[in-house]
Design an enzyme around this catalytic site. Structure first.
Site, PDB file in Angstrom:
ATOM      1  N   ARG A  76      -2.525   6.201   8.218  1.00  0.00           N
ATOM      2  CA  ARG A  76      -1.619   6.534   7.113  1.00  0.00           C
ATOM      3  C   ARG A  76      -2.321   7.516   6.174  1.00  0.00           C
ATOM      4  O   ARG A  76      -3.463   7.301   5.769  1.00  0.00           O
ATOM      5  CB  ARG A  76      -1.273   5.247   6.355  1.00  0.00           C
ATOM      6  CG  ARG A  76      -0.351   5.408   5.170  1.00  0.00           C
ATOM      7  CD  ARG A  76      -0.171   4.054   4.475  1.00  0.00           C
ATOM      8  NE  ARG A  76       0.475   3.097   5.345  1.00  0.00           N
ATOM      9  CZ  ARG A  76       0.336   1.768   5.237  1.00  0.00           C
ATOM     10  NH1 ARG A  76      -0.468   1.264   4.311  1.00  0.00           N
ATOM     11  NH2 ARG A  76       0.965   0.966   6.055  1.00  0.00           N
ATOM     12  N   ARG A 145      -3.341   1.764  -3.478  1.00  0.00           N
ATOM     13  CA  ARG A 145      -2.730   2.475  -2.347  1.00  0.00           C
ATOM     14  C   ARG A 145      -2.110   3.797  -2.821  1.00  0.00           C
ATOM     15  O   ARG A 145      -2.322   4.235  -3.940  1.00  0.00           O
ATOM     16  CB  ARG A 145      -1.664   1.579  -1.706  1.00  0.00           C
ATOM     17  CG  ARG A 145      -2.183   0.220  -1.203  1.00  0.00           C
ATOM     18  CD  ARG A 145      -2.928   0.346   0.100  1.00  0.00           C
ATOM     19  NE  ARG A 145      -3.284  -0.939   0.675  1.00  0.00           N
ATOM     20  CZ  ARG A 145      -2.551  -1.637   1.530  1.00  0.00           C
ATOM     21  NH1 ARG A 145      -1.367  -1.198   1.906  1.00  0.00           N
ATOM     22  NH2 ARG A 145      -2.986  -2.790   2.029  1.00  0.00           N
ATOM     23  N   LYS A 209      -4.288  -5.633  -1.979  1.00  0.00           N
ATOM     24  CA  LYS A 209      -3.804  -4.280  -2.225  1.00  0.00           C
ATOM     25  C   LYS A 209      -3.160  -4.179  -3.605  1.00  0.00           C
ATOM     26  O   LYS A 209      -2.702  -5.166  -4.188  1.00  0.00           O
ATOM     27  CB  LYS A 209      -2.777  -3.892  -1.158  1.00  0.00           C
ATOM     28  CG  LYS A 209      -1.540  -4.782  -1.134  1.00  0.00           C
ATOM     29  CD  LYS A 209      -0.662  -4.425   0.050  1.00  0.00           C
ATOM     30  CE  LYS A 209       0.498  -5.408   0.180  1.00  0.00           C
ATOM     31  NZ  LYS A 209       1.312  -5.145   1.380  1.00  0.00           N
ATOM     32  N   LYS A 211      -0.458  -1.443  -5.810  1.00  0.00           N
ATOM     33  CA  LYS A 211       0.449  -0.306  -5.686  1.00  0.00           C
ATOM     34  C   LYS A 211       0.903   0.165  -7.063  1.00  0.00           C
ATOM     35  O   LYS A 211       1.166  -0.654  -7.946  1.00  0.00           O
ATOM     36  CB  LYS A 211       1.664  -0.697  -4.837  1.00  0.00           C
ATOM     37  CG  LYS A 211       1.290  -1.098  -3.412  1.00  0.00           C
ATOM     38  CD  LYS A 211       2.503  -1.532  -2.610  1.00  0.00           C
ATOM     39  CE  LYS A 211       2.108  -1.882  -1.173  1.00  0.00           C
ATOM     40  NZ  LYS A 211       3.263  -2.334  -0.367  1.00  0.00           N
ATOM     41  N   CYS A 432      11.469  -1.562   7.634  1.00  0.00           N
ATOM     42  CA  CYS A 432      10.034  -1.452   7.911  1.00  0.00           C
ATOM     43  C   CYS A 432       9.821  -1.186   9.397  1.00  0.00           C
ATOM     44  O   CYS A 432      10.755  -1.224  10.208  1.00  0.00           O
ATOM     45  CB  CYS A 432       9.311  -2.726   7.480  1.00  0.00           C
ATOM     46  SG  CYS A 432       9.690  -4.167   8.499  1.00  0.00           S
ATOM     47  N   CYS A 438       3.816  -3.809  14.630  1.00  0.00           N
ATOM     48  CA  CYS A 438       3.294  -4.605  13.534  1.00  0.00           C
ATOM     49  C   CYS A 438       2.961  -6.015  14.016  1.00  0.00           C
ATOM     50  O   CYS A 438       3.816  -6.713  14.566  1.00  0.00           O
ATOM     51  CB  CYS A 438       4.292  -4.673  12.387  1.00  0.00           C
ATOM     52  SG  CYS A 438       3.701  -5.698  11.021  1.00  0.00           S
ATOM     53  N   CYS A 477       9.593  -9.403   8.704  1.00  0.00           N
ATOM     54  CA  CYS A 477       8.903 -10.615   8.256  1.00  0.00           C
ATOM     55  C   CYS A 477       9.060 -10.675   6.740  1.00  0.00           C
ATOM     56  O   CYS A 477       9.633  -9.765   6.146  1.00  0.00           O
ATOM     57  CB  CYS A 477       7.432 -10.580   8.675  1.00  0.00           C
ATOM     58  SG  CYS A 477       6.389  -9.540   7.620  1.00  0.00           S
ATOM     59  N   CYS A 481       7.722  -5.067   3.246  1.00  0.00           N
ATOM     60  CA  CYS A 481       7.444  -3.630   3.366  1.00  0.00           C
ATOM     61  C   CYS A 481       8.712  -2.786   3.348  1.00  0.00           C
ATOM     62  O   CYS A 481       8.685  -1.641   2.912  1.00  0.00           O
ATOM     63  CB  CYS A 481       6.638  -3.354   4.639  1.00  0.00           C
ATOM     64  SG  CYS A 481       5.014  -4.124   4.635  1.00  0.00           S
TER      65      CYS A 481
END
Length: 558
Positions: A76, A145, A209, A211, A432, A438, A477, A481
């Site tokens: 990414r 991120r 993470k 954001k 996503c 994934c 899930c 995302c």
């Protein structure tokens, strides 16, 4: 302060013992007997912008042949504000062809992912990016991120200011270690370990993470409140006079674990200078670094730290570290959250064309050569490429004299037709990646939602709702995302072919939805939506959106 060193999660030990995120990555890359890398390195590689994955469609076949899983890697890019030059797009296209599946994926974080990269192609891929002045540093991992911001300069002459701020925040929050260049670019790199000392991340980085998003009202196209740190530009007399700063957003949860939940960011207050914005962002991060949960990664995002401390205590700790107090938040108004498709001209006379890219997948099919068309446009050198948090692409900064040439290419490749003819529901859909790559996915998302939308469209048409701007999002899930908790209609995968259906989110991104039905299949989804749309057209108030109606409807059931 969370200093319980006896109860650290295994990931915490990996980070602190990693020698500046190096681990044994060089040894893993040199091992030609497996397509995988060592277990601890699978954690560290995320900080370099990569995930180890495998083709889950082929697991059973591989096991039956006594072969290891077909491992590959996703990379990414770090693209604060989501911008590439045409020359960089040409280079990206070549890299995708040479080293990945060939599909270029626009993400909900306003950047690009490539999938299916074999271990032997990792260094060549990174080196190719480096030649294009691109990198994947901190695009994944327990760090800040990719910083997002309002995408389309036609929205406001102030977009450039927000875009530049996104770049400054990204640069400020980069890890100081040079391990990325040491491992991927230059084996002989001499590293000054003193220069690698990192006052922001230290040697433990963040608990999880983080954001950051920047919105320029009136369009909340970045879904700003789902971010750990949300910046909302306050505009007076056509100038940005400062930012409201909010913290604690995040959409991930875990099925069956009531301690986990989606949350929108809470406003801390207003600051009036860029210097204060940068300082506030920095110290919000340091408070999370010091107080965040490092024992249970399911409870380690900033939202849980804020709810544990309380918003007032968190704000007070940030203010103590910044040396200034937040002012009371100022008023702002969002009127929409969508991308503006097709041609728009900005205040400078430049033209912008927003291309509808279904779930961000840029590839060629026999019917629709999207990728070839975009490459041809890039080769003209006459359009920049910008990405949106709704997984779309903007051909940007086009001069009036060059517009006809770009328009012809769009028409020749069916791009304008595809953008114009998609229904409102399809244009407002997000999904996503999910299966097949994934590792966390329980169900399909990007490969399935297009066909589900095709089956929902006749139901909408039956009720005269086909052009209603309903937001629909799907995740494979509960990790969020695809931002399904923040949609009018959200699907969260529970098992293959099964989803929880959530309704009642608002259209502007200011209210989360609520679970309405659990573990339902396609037939049950279509039946339920048919019933809901029927009630909606009968009982909606004047100008009432589906999200607001379904929120009201849920309250009548309770």
């Amino acid at each position: 302060m969370n200093n319980d060193k006896e109860n650290l999660s295994p990931v915490e030990r990996i980070k602190t013992n990693s020698n500046g995120l190096r681990g044994t990555l060089k040894e893993s890359l040199a091992d030609q007997f497996t397509g995988a890398i060592r277990e601890d390195d699978q954690t560290l590689i995320k900080f370099h912008g990569m995930y180890q994955q495998d083709d889950r469609d082929r697991r059973e076949e591989r096991v039956s042949k006594k072969l290891e899983w077909l491992y590959s890697y996703m990379i990414r890019l770090r693209l604060p504000g989501g911008f590439l030059t045409p020359q960089q797009w040409v280079g990206l296209n070549e890299t995708a062809e040479d080293h990945s599946t060939g599909t270029i994926k626009v993400t909900t974080r306003q950047t690009i992912q490539l999938h299916g990269i074999l271990k032997s192609h990792l260094r060549p891929t990174i080196q190719s990016f480096n030649l294009q002045h691109l990198d994947s540093i901190a695009a994944c991992g327990d760090v800040n991120r990719n910083v997002t911001c309002t995408a389309n300069p036609s929205e406001s002459p102030l977009q450039q200011e927000a875009y530049e701020l996104a770049g400054k925040i990204s640069e400020m929050c980069l890890p100081k270690t040079k391990s990325y260049y040491d491992i991927w670019i230059d084996d002989e790199l001499l590293v000054d370990r003193k220069a690698e000392e990192d006052p922001l991340y230290q040697d433990r980085y963040l608990p999880r993470k983080l954001k950051i998003g920047i919105a320029v009202p009136p369009n909340n196209d970045v879904d700003v409140f789902i971010n750990d740190i949300a910046l909302i530009a306050i505009i007076e007399n056509d100038k940005i006079v400062g930012y409201n700063i909010a913290a604690g957003g995040g959409l991930g949860a875990t099925h069956g674990n009531e301690a986990t939940y989606a949350r929108l960011a809470s406003i801390l207050g207003f600051v009036d200078t860029e210097e204060k914005v940068l300082k506030a962002v920095y110290e919000i991060i340091t408070v999370q670094r010091d107080f965040g949960n490092r024992s249970d990664r399911k409870l380690s995002r900033l939202k849980y730290t804020i709810d544990k401390l309380g918003i007032d205590q968190y704000r007070a700790e940030v203010e103590k570290r910044t040396g200034f107090s937040f002012e009371p938040a100022r008023e702002f108004n969002f009127t929409q959250r969508k991308d503006r498709y097709g041609w728009i001209q900005n205040h400078e006379g430049k033209w912008f064309y927003t291309v509808f890219v279904e779930h961000g997948r840029i590839l060629n099919t026999a019917e629709y050569p999207l990728k070839s068309g975009l490459l041809k446009i890039a080769q003209t050198g006459k359009a920049n490429f910008r990405f949106t948090c709704n997984q779309n692409l903007i051909l940007a900064d086009i001069d009036e004299k060059d517009k006809p040439e770009i328009e012809n290419i769009l028409e020749e490749h069916g791009i304008s037709e595809h953008t114009n003819n998609a229904s409102a529901l399809r244009k407002n859909s997000v999904a996503c990646v999910a299966l097949n790559t994934c590792s966390l996915a329980l169900a399909e998302a990007q490969r399935y939602l297009p066909s589900l939308v095709t089956k929902i469209e006749p139901i909408l048409e039956k009720y005269g709702l086909l052009e209603e701007d309903i937001t629909i999002r799907m995740t494979g899930c509960p990790n969020g995302c695809g931002r399904s908790p923040n949609a009018e209609i959200g699907f969260v995968g529970t098992a293959y072919g099964k989803y929880n259906l959530h309704i009642g989110g608002d259209r502007l991104g200011m209210r989360l939805n609520t679970k309405f039905k659990e573990n339902i299949n396609e037939e049950e989804i279509l039946t339920t939506l048919d019933e809901l749309f029927g009630i909606y057209v009968q009982k909606r108030l004047a100008e009432e959106t589906f999200g607001d109606f379904s929120y009201r409807y849920l309250h009548t059931l309770n």
